[in-house]
Design an enzyme around this catalytic site. Structure first.
Site, PDB file in Angstrom:
ATOM      1  N   SER A   1       0.843  -1.197   0.000  1.00 29.30           N
ATOM      2  CA  SER A   1       0.000   0.000   0.000  1.00 29.30           C
ATOM      3  C   SER A   1       0.874   1.242   0.000  1.00 29.30           C
ATOM      4  O   SER A   1       1.989   1.236   0.521  1.00 29.30           O
ATOM      5  CB  SER A   1      -0.886   0.018   1.244  1.00 29.30           C
ATOM      6  OG  SER A   1      -0.124   0.336   2.406  1.00 29.30           O
ATOM      7  N   ASP A   2       0.375   2.321  -0.596  1.00 32.72           N
ATOM      8  CA  ASP A   2       0.989   3.604  -0.308  1.00 32.72           C
ATOM      9  C   ASP A   2       0.823   3.838   1.191  1.00 32.72           C
ATOM     10  O   ASP A   2      -0.042   3.232   1.843  1.00 32.72           O
ATOM     11  CB  ASP A   2       0.350   4.723  -1.121  1.00 32.72           C
ATOM     12  CG  ASP A   2       1.314   5.870  -1.372  1.00 32.72           C
ATOM     13  OD1 ASP A   2       2.280   6.024  -0.596  1.00 32.72           O
ATOM     14  OD2 ASP A   2       1.103   6.628  -2.327  1.00 32.72           O
ATOM     15  N   CYS A   3       1.650   4.695   1.750  1.00 34.08           N
ATOM     16  CA  CYS A   3       1.774   4.714   3.202  1.00 34.08           C
ATOM     17  C   CYS A   3       0.494   5.163   3.894  1.00 34.08           C
ATOM     18  O   CYS A   3       0.064   6.314   3.758  1.00 34.08           O
ATOM     19  CB  CYS A   3       2.972   5.557   3.609  1.00 34.08           C
ATOM     20  SG  CYS A   3       4.493   4.762   3.061  1.00 34.08           S
TER      21      CYS A   3
ATOM     22  N   ALA B   1      -2.429   4.005   3.152  1.00 35.68           N
ATOM     23  CA  ALA B   1      -3.594   3.927   2.274  1.00 35.68           C
ATOM     24  C   ALA B   1      -4.589   2.888   2.773  1.00 35.68           C
ATOM     25  O   ALA B   1      -5.768   2.944   2.411  1.00 35.68           O
ATOM     26  CB  ALA B   1      -3.158   3.594   0.847  1.00 35.68           C
TER      27      ALA B   1
END
Length: 793
Positions: free
Chosen positions: A283-285, A287
């Site tokens: 995941s993006d941080c 997300a």
């Protein structure tokens, strides 16, 4: 030496060997994970079978604690290397001496302007070599969250500088070359590093008019999705075998991407066949936290983490998995086998990096600091800047003859730029050669004045030294534009014009009547029409973010030591564009409140087109290959089927590469970027103005000499995308054109029945989130968010 004592020494001392599991004397030495003859899948499966459920959950985050009782060390999955080994949680630069720096290449937006895929592979090879050297010194991990390969469709996007440009084909070709260098091939026994294609998908907004990336719902038609937003990711997964993907903060058509099995399973893994290895999605941080709030897709935190894990998000950048998976497991929201799948993917990836294997059996475990910023790397950083710098205006002043110049005024807040030249996601460079540094190496007097106090400074308190410098010089260079103070992660632009203060200063300097050059710096384009239209400004150069040797590269082009051949990888729109379309509108084709996006669909007049770029010489072109007047679609498909190519869009259109002869009819040796566009009337209306289908950079074509570009065309080059997302070969009239103002054109037709080259999986219907009780209607988009909804109705 005991294992625990060895662990302590390795954690404390940065000068010793990197910290890897001990497969000789450690607790895992008899486990299949240490058996180099077994498959990565078998090895990873054997390792994860030893974990308890608590140990499995503890290792789902980007900062993994490992399993001490098994001798499995902690591991940091988060490293960055956008244009060189970069400061990030897993990268540790020393304060001085060895490992205190790494080569800093130009930002991808400038390297994209080179249109040189071989250069990109070479740059990526240097980056991954230096990453391995850092890893061997226990200063970084082996997984790097690069590249950003989202298309740069809106000039206001703060992270557009991280991408190679606006064209989906260009990005697809660029990333294919990049992954080759980063991972050491497309199917190597040992990978150099694991690359991560991000941000999947539809991500190109930070914060604009009350719309935030953390809650933005990118509403897009399937046709636009397949035609524009997906090709670079297809190149990553299907064609380049990248090791990892990152899902994005935003939702796509109502579903947060990190919780969307349609994106992560049906498209990524099944349709694109991203199952050759046990690759993983991160995941993006945080997300995953956003799935709960502000997206309100899941009604509880437990449902949010379970939705992400079940969809195929294997690693959580952050701590939401570790915090909430235990309760989600107790509630039966996911199976332990799903958790196993995520961890097996992660550790299978590390096995492919040689993480568990003897160092003497691997090609990259011997690298050290002597392999960092070598003379070859320094020359390549310079070359990458030179190749990308783009000449936009020249009344004949350039190249500048120093024999006619005794003094130069160098003015502007980029004139003495150092760290500015790196853009974002940067590391510690060995040096930063500013424009001022480069000018001072010349045999002229340099009168320097910053003048402008920065992007947001309208005051004139610092302007007096500017006029003194201009008066004392017989030549003026203004270096300005934009920088990270107005375009960066989390920061979209609100204007695409030069600031009033900069334009005022440039105008006053032009009144001196002295020869004058403007250096337009920064990633996103700004409307430079006032400079183009000012007869007292002789030349305009775009320099992007040129990296550690950027100043030298700029002045070598100004003085003619090298000739410019870069091409704009993005459209330069008029300043009024921001008034015509909201950033939230994902549509490409012209429509209500949208004049169209990119060179393919924009119905206005660009200040500079995609592909613009002048030279110090003149070229002509001739297509040497024989092109038939007509091709039968069924015959093309029959040849494709006979070739046993798995994906029909990759089948060749012509028996061999299209040969284009480029003649230098001027007096200066120069590179030339051959851009091949396709246009015509075929497929669904409206028709794009033209589409880039091939390119090749030719090098050092001498005056009165000829270079030959060999351009490969596929059936996919000719295909259009229908409303359902299918790639279709249509009958109709086609034309191939060389360069943005066609130097040569050839026409042909396709006859027969339309043929589907790739059938796109259709999304499930009625995908709705559950919402969070008590917060209905709390998180709303700002101005412009309703336009996206209207375009989908």
């Amino acid at each position: 030496m005991s294992f625990l004592l060895l662990t302590a020494i390795l954690l404390l001392g940065s000068e010793v060997s990197a910290f890897f599991p001990d497969c000789v004397n450690g607790p895992l030495n008899n486990n299949t994970v240490c058996d180099t003859s077994a498959s990565p899948l078998s090895r990873a499966t054997a390792l994860i079978s030893l974990f308890t459920i608590a140990e499995k959950i503890n290792n789902t985050g980007s900062t993994s604690p490992g399993v001490p009782r098994l001798g499995l060390p902690p591991y940091q999955w988060w490293q960055e290397a956008l244009h060189g080994v970069a400061s990030s949680p897993g990268v540790n630069f020393s304060g001085s001496g060895d490992y205190s720096y790494a080569t800093s290449f130009p930002q991808p937006i400038l390297m994209g302007a080179a249109f040189d895929d071989a250069l990109i592979t070479d740059v990526a090879t240097i980056v991954s070599t230096e990453a391995r050297a850092f890893n061997n010194a226990n200063r970084t991990g082996l997984d790097f969250w690069t590249p950003n390969i989202n298309p740069f469709k809106d000039p206001r996007w703060g992270r557009g500088q991280e991408t190679p440009g606006e064209d989906a084909f260009h990005l697809s070709s660029y990333v294919h070359a990049l992954i080759d260098g980063l991972q050491g091939g497309y199917d190597p026994k040992y990978k150099r590093i694991v690359a991560t294609c991000k941000h999947f998908a539809g991500y190109d907004l930070e914060t604009w008019n009350g719309n935030f990336r953390y809650q933005f719902d990118a509403q897009m038609q399937t046709q636009d999705m397949v035609e524009y937003y997906m090709p670079p990711f297809q190149s990553c997964a299907r064609d380049s075998n990248v090791g990892a993907f990152m899902c994005s903060y935003n939702a796509v058509n109502g579903v947060p991407t990190c919780a969307d099995p349609y994106l992560l399973q049906n498209i990524l893994r099944e349709h694109w066949g991203w199952t050759n290895e046990q690759q993983w999605v991160v995941s993006d941080c945080d997300a995953i936290q956003n799935i709960y709030l502000p997206h309100e897709w899941a009604s509880s935190r437990e449902q949010a983490v379970a939705a992400a894990l079940n969809a195929g998000t294997d690693i959580n950048c952050g701590t939401y998995y570790q915090n909430h998976l235990p309760a989600a497991f107790d509630q039966g929201l996911f199976n332990e086998s799903t958790l196993d799948r995520a961890l097996i993917r992660q550790y299978s990836s590390l096995i492919r990096l040689g993480y568990f294997d003897p160092p003497e059996s691997q090609p990259y475990r011997q690298y050290n600091f002597t392999d960092v910023n070598t003379p070859e790397a320094q020359q390549l950083a310079y070359k990458a800047a030179v190749e990308g710098i783009t000449l936009l205006k020249n009344d004949g002043l350039l190249p500048l003859s120093l024999s006619s110049v005794s003094s130069i005024a160098l003015i502007g807040d980029w004139a003495n730029a150092t760290q500015q030249m790196q853009g974002n996601y940067y590391g510690q460079p060995p040096y930063l050669h500013s424009p001022l540094y480069a000018a001072q190496q010349l045999n002229v007097t340099v009168n320097y004045a910053q003048g402008i106090g920065g992007q947001g400074d309208p005051t004139t308190n610092n302007w007096l030294p500017v006029w003194k410098a201009a008066e004392a010089s017989d030549f003026i260079i203004f270096a300005g534009g934009i920088d990270n103070s107005v375009e960066s992660e989390g920061n979209d632009r609100i204007s695409i014009a030069w600031t009033g203060a900069q334009l005022d200063m440039i105008g006053q300097l032009a009144l001196y009547g002295k020869p004058m050059i403007v250096l337009q710096m920064g990633g996103g384009q700004i409307d430079s029409s006032p400079l183009v239209n000012n007869p007292n400004i002789s030349a305009l150069l775009w320099g992007g973010y040129p990296g550690q040797d950027g100043g030298v590269a700029l002045f070598d082009i100004i003085t003619g030591k090298v000739a410019p051949a870069g091409r704009l990888p993005i459209t330069q729109y008029p300043a009024s564009y921001i008034h015509e379309v909201p950033m939230t509108d994902m549509a490409l084709r012209p429509g209500p409140n949208n004049p169209g996006r990119t060179y393919k669909w924009y119905n206005g007049t660009a200040v500079f087109e995609f592909g613009s770029g002048l030279h110090y010489t003149n070229f002509t072109a001739q297509i040497k290959s024989s092109i038939q007047q007509s091709y039968n679609i069924s015959t093309l498909l029959a040849k494709c089927n006979a070739s046993n190519e798995k994906y029909m869009d990759r089948c060749s259109f012509l028996p061999s590469a299209l040969e284009v002869a480029i003649s230098n009819i001027g007096s200066v040796s120069s590179d030339y970027v051959t851009l091949l566009f396709l246009t015509g009337s075929f497929g669904p209306a409206p028709y794009p103005k033209k589409s880039l289908v091939a390119y090749q950079r030719l090098f050092s074509i001498s005056p009165q000499s000829i270079g030959t570009a060999n351009l490969n065309l596929t059936l996919g080059s000719l295909a259009r995308v229908d409303e359902q997302g299918n790639k279709v070969l249509y009958p109709g009239d086609y034309a191939l054109m060389v360069d943005i103002q066609p130097m040569v054109m050839v026409n042909f037709t396709l006859v027969g029945e339309p043929a589907v080259l790739d059938e796109w999986p259709q999304p499930p219907t009625n995908r709705k989130g559950s919402g969070v009780e008590g917060l209905e209607g709390y998180f709303v988009g700002g101005y412009g968010s309703d336009v996206a909804q209207e375009t989908m109705s």
